[in-house]
Design a protein around this motif. Structure first.
Motif, PDB file in Angstrom:
ATOM      1  N   LEU A  90     -13.489   6.143 -21.713  1.00 57.80           N
ATOM      2  CA  LEU A  90     -13.562   7.531 -20.657  1.00 57.80           C
ATOM      3  C   LEU A  90     -12.188   7.573 -19.899  1.00 57.80           C
ATOM      4  O   LEU A  90     -11.513   6.621 -19.484  1.00 57.80           O
ATOM      5  CB  LEU A  90     -14.721   7.313 -19.804  1.00 57.80           C
ATOM      6  CG  LEU A  90     -16.074   7.708 -20.229  1.00 57.80           C
ATOM      7  CD1 LEU A  90     -16.612   6.884 -21.321  1.00 57.80           C
ATOM      8  CD2 LEU A  90     -17.143   7.430 -18.857  1.00 57.80           C
ATOM      9  N   GLY A  91     -11.769   8.769 -19.813  1.00 52.78           N
ATOM     10  CA  GLY A  91     -10.650   9.042 -19.110  1.00 52.78           C
ATOM     11  C   GLY A  91      -9.379   8.823 -19.807  1.00 52.78           C
ATOM     12  O   GLY A  91      -8.410   9.319 -19.149  1.00 52.78           O
TER      13      GLY A  91
ATOM     14  N   ASP B 160     -14.049  12.116 -12.604  1.00 50.41           N
ATOM     15  CA  ASP B 160     -12.779  12.859 -12.380  1.00 50.41           C
ATOM     16  C   ASP B 160     -11.850  12.239 -11.127  1.00 50.41           C
ATOM     17  O   ASP B 160     -10.653  12.386 -11.416  1.00 50.41           O
ATOM     18  CB  ASP B 160     -13.493  14.191 -11.664  1.00 50.41           C
ATOM     19  CG  ASP B 160     -14.152  15.147 -12.921  1.00 50.41           C
ATOM     20  OD1 ASP B 160     -13.462  15.016 -14.065  1.00 50.41           O
ATOM     21  OD2 ASP B 160     -14.734  16.082 -12.465  1.00 50.41           O
ATOM     22  N   ALA B 161     -12.656  11.416 -10.302  1.00 45.91           N
ATOM     23  CA  ALA B 161     -12.126  10.542  -9.584  1.00 45.91           C
ATOM     24  C   ALA B 161     -11.080   9.526 -10.116  1.00 45.91           C
ATOM     25  O   ALA B 161     -10.201   9.131  -9.576  1.00 45.91           O
ATOM     26  CB  ALA B 161     -13.070   9.981  -8.485  1.00 45.91           C
TER      27      ALA B 161
ATOM     28  N   MET C 104     -13.593   1.726 -11.453  1.00 51.68           N
ATOM     29  CA  MET C 104     -14.295   1.842 -12.554  1.00 51.68           C
ATOM     30  C   MET C 104     -15.967   1.222 -12.078  1.00 51.68           C
ATOM     31  O   MET C 104     -16.900   1.473 -12.898  1.00 51.68           O
ATOM     32  CB  MET C 104     -13.738   0.514 -13.449  1.00 51.68           C
ATOM     33  CG  MET C 104     -12.708   1.334 -14.266  1.00 51.68           C
ATOM     34  SD  MET C 104     -11.925   0.060 -15.454  1.00 51.68           S
ATOM     35  CE  MET C 104     -13.531  -0.305 -16.507  1.00 51.68           C
ATOM     36  N   ALA C 105     -15.818   0.154 -11.169  1.00 53.70           N
ATOM     37  CA  ALA C 105     -17.314   0.027 -10.584  1.00 53.70           C
ATOM     38  C   ALA C 105     -18.013   1.049 -10.216  1.00 53.70           C
ATOM     39  O   ALA C 105     -19.086   1.337 -10.385  1.00 53.70           O
ATOM     40  CB  ALA C 105     -16.963  -1.045  -9.458  1.00 53.70           C
ATOM     41  N   ARG C 106     -17.346   1.990  -9.490  1.00 58.52           N
ATOM     42  CA  ARG C 106     -18.331   3.349  -8.990  1.00 58.52           C
ATOM     43  C   ARG C 106     -18.587   4.353 -10.148  1.00 58.52           C
ATOM     44  O   ARG C 106     -19.599   4.802 -10.009  1.00 58.52           O
ATOM     45  CB  ARG C 106     -17.195   3.983  -8.189  1.00 58.52           C
ATOM     46  CG  ARG C 106     -17.165   3.490  -6.732  1.00 58.52           C
ATOM     47  CD  ARG C 106     -16.391   4.484  -5.598  1.00 58.52           C
ATOM     48  NE  ARG C 106     -15.205   4.546  -6.003  1.00 58.52           N
ATOM     49  CZ  ARG C 106     -13.954   4.069  -5.440  1.00 58.52           C
ATOM     50  NH1 ARG C 106     -14.153   2.931  -4.570  1.00 58.52           N
ATOM     51  NH2 ARG C 106     -12.896   4.171  -5.832  1.00 58.52           N
ATOM     52  N   LEU C 107     -17.649   4.242 -11.078  1.00 52.78           N
ATOM     53  CA  LEU C 107     -18.163   4.801 -12.324  1.00 52.78           C
ATOM     54  C   LEU C 107     -19.410   4.275 -13.086  1.00 52.78           C
ATOM     55  O   LEU C 107     -20.183   4.965 -13.459  1.00 52.78           O
ATOM     56  CB  LEU C 107     -17.010   5.169 -13.130  1.00 52.78           C
ATOM     57  CG  LEU C 107     -17.437   5.845 -14.542  1.00 52.78           C
ATOM     58  CD1 LEU C 107     -17.664   7.424 -14.397  1.00 52.78           C
ATOM     59  CD2 LEU C 107     -15.945   6.087 -15.547  1.00 52.78           C
TER      60      LEU C 107
ATOM     61  N   ALA D 155     -21.831  11.293 -11.873  1.00 52.27           N
ATOM     62  CA  ALA D 155     -21.085  10.575 -12.787  1.00 52.27           C
ATOM     63  C   ALA D 155     -19.660  11.225 -13.426  1.00 52.27           C
ATOM     64  O   ALA D 155     -18.616  10.874 -13.407  1.00 52.27           O
ATOM     65  CB  ALA D 155     -22.003  10.079 -14.185  1.00 52.27           C
ATOM     66  N   ARG D 156     -20.127  12.615 -13.311  1.00 47.47           N
ATOM     67  CA  ARG D 156     -19.118  13.445 -13.746  1.00 47.47           C
ATOM     68  C   ARG D 156     -17.847  13.454 -12.431  1.00 47.47           C
ATOM     69  O   ARG D 156     -16.523  13.369 -12.686  1.00 47.47           O
ATOM     70  CB  ARG D 156     -19.486  15.093 -13.734  1.00 47.47           C
ATOM     71  CG  ARG D 156     -20.069  15.193 -15.046  1.00 47.47           C
ATOM     72  CD  ARG D 156     -19.912  16.543 -15.471  1.00 47.47           C
ATOM     73  NE  ARG D 156     -20.719  17.448 -14.347  1.00 47.47           N
ATOM     74  CZ  ARG D 156     -22.016  17.733 -14.398  1.00 47.47           C
ATOM     75  NH1 ARG D 156     -22.767  17.288 -15.524  1.00 47.47           N
ATOM     76  NH2 ARG D 156     -22.461  18.398 -13.548  1.00 47.47           N
TER      77      ARG D 156
END
Length: 332
Positions: free
Chosen positions: A265-266, A290-291, A323-326, A285-286
């Motif tokens: 991802l990313g 993006d962040a 990454m944890a937030r994602l 999640a989007r």
């Protein structure tokens, strides 16, 4: 000091010559190896022959009437200076230092990144104690992580440690070196673990990329599925994969995971064909993706033998906050 330029016009008798050889003949002040490096750094252009910022192949044949421009970057200090850049130090002694590298930090000075690198931070922190084996621009550097890959790195603080650590990285299987990564990838494999054994070499058309190519250097990645993230219909849209490196090639994990259909991802270099899958993500999640603004890859495990005592050292670094937030957002 500003950059300088040299302009070369191709005469009829030079038509069909290799770009690097022609430039070496016409600009004798620069060696052919220096000119090749400038070509691969995007500092050489042929008027009207390619889009802006395209990296040319040093072996391409020039044509009569071509106008070639060579940009010479301004000279830089041979030795990087120390800079007060914060370091997340996991372990340190007289022989080595282990850091948890953040995203966006380039490891050593290079074209476009003369300052603000990990090396600049290490010089400020360690002073003159860093190993000199890596050269003035790479003191103490035993291995690297991509600019936007986070995680664990070991740096040598003297030449003895550098030599011993480099040998472990070169003889990975024999030395028991352990390098583990966590990656958030598109989709989910249809089994829980596997091995990707696919040789890597420079991409045939885009020289700054790597690609799976027959006859390339051996590259082996072992992977294990850690978690699957479903979309609104219950189908896997993404997953968390742990990768263990048997070899350590440039961009190995990024290329290998894309090769099996699960790019990170990313990843704007190897995962561009999967951007449409973002529509299957939830709005949170989007937003988290993006962040993130980078490839979701983290060097989570590093294990090796201490270069002086021989004791086994093993370190683990949790997922960085972005990454944890994602991952949390993907869980819903």
């Amino acid at each position: 000091m500003d950059s300088a330029t040299e302009t070369v016009s191709v005469a009829a008798e030079d038509s069909g010559a290799r770009l690097d050889r022609l430039l070496a003949a016409r600009i004798p002040a620069l060696s052919r190896s220096r000119l090749k490096a400038l070509i691969l750094d995007g500092q050489v252009s042929i008027a009207g022959a390619q889009p802006a910022r395209t990296i040319l192949d040093p072996s391409i044949q020039v044509k009569f009437g071509d106008v070639i421009t060579v940009t010479l970057p301004p000279p830089q200090d041979a030795k990087p200076a120390g800079e007060a850049i914060p370091l997340d130090i996991v372990y340190e002694d007289d022989d080595l230092i282990v850091i948890d590298k953040p995203a966006g930090l380039v490891v050593h000075p290079a074209a476009g990144h003369a300052t603000g690198t990990l090396v600049n931070a290490l010089i400020a922190h360690c002073g003159d104690s860093l190993s000199g084996i890596g050269g003035v621009k790479r003191p103490g550097i035993v291995h690297r992580l991509d600019k936007d890959t986070t995680g664990l790195m070991v740096v040598a603080k003297n030449d003895r440690a550098h030599g011993a650590l480099s040998k472990q990285f070169a003889d990975k299987l024999e030395s028991g070196l352990e390098r583990g990564y966590l990656a958030l990838v598109w989709g989910a494999p249809d089994r829980t673990r596997g091995t990707i054994d696919a040789p890597l070499d420079r991409h045939p058309h885009t020289r700054e990329k790597q690609a799976v190519r027959k006859g390339g250097r051996e590259a082996v990645t072992h992977w294990e599925l850690r978690e699957t993230f479903p979309d609104a219909d219950g189908k896997p849209v993404a997953s968390l994969i742990e990768c263990l490196l048997e070899t350590g090639r440039t961009h190995q994990i990024r290329v290998h995971l894309a090769h099996i259909g699960h790019p990170i991802l990313g990843d704007e270099t190897y995962g561009t064909g999967f951007k449409t899958k973002a529509a299957r993500l939830t709005p949170p999640a989007r937003a988290a993706l993006d962040a993130l603004g980078r490839q979701a890859l983290h060097a989570a495990i590093l294990g090796f033998s201490h270069p002086r005592s021989g004791d086994r050292l093993r370190f683990e670094a949790p997922l960085p906050p972005d990454m944890a937030r994602l991952a949390v957002a993907l869980r819903g």
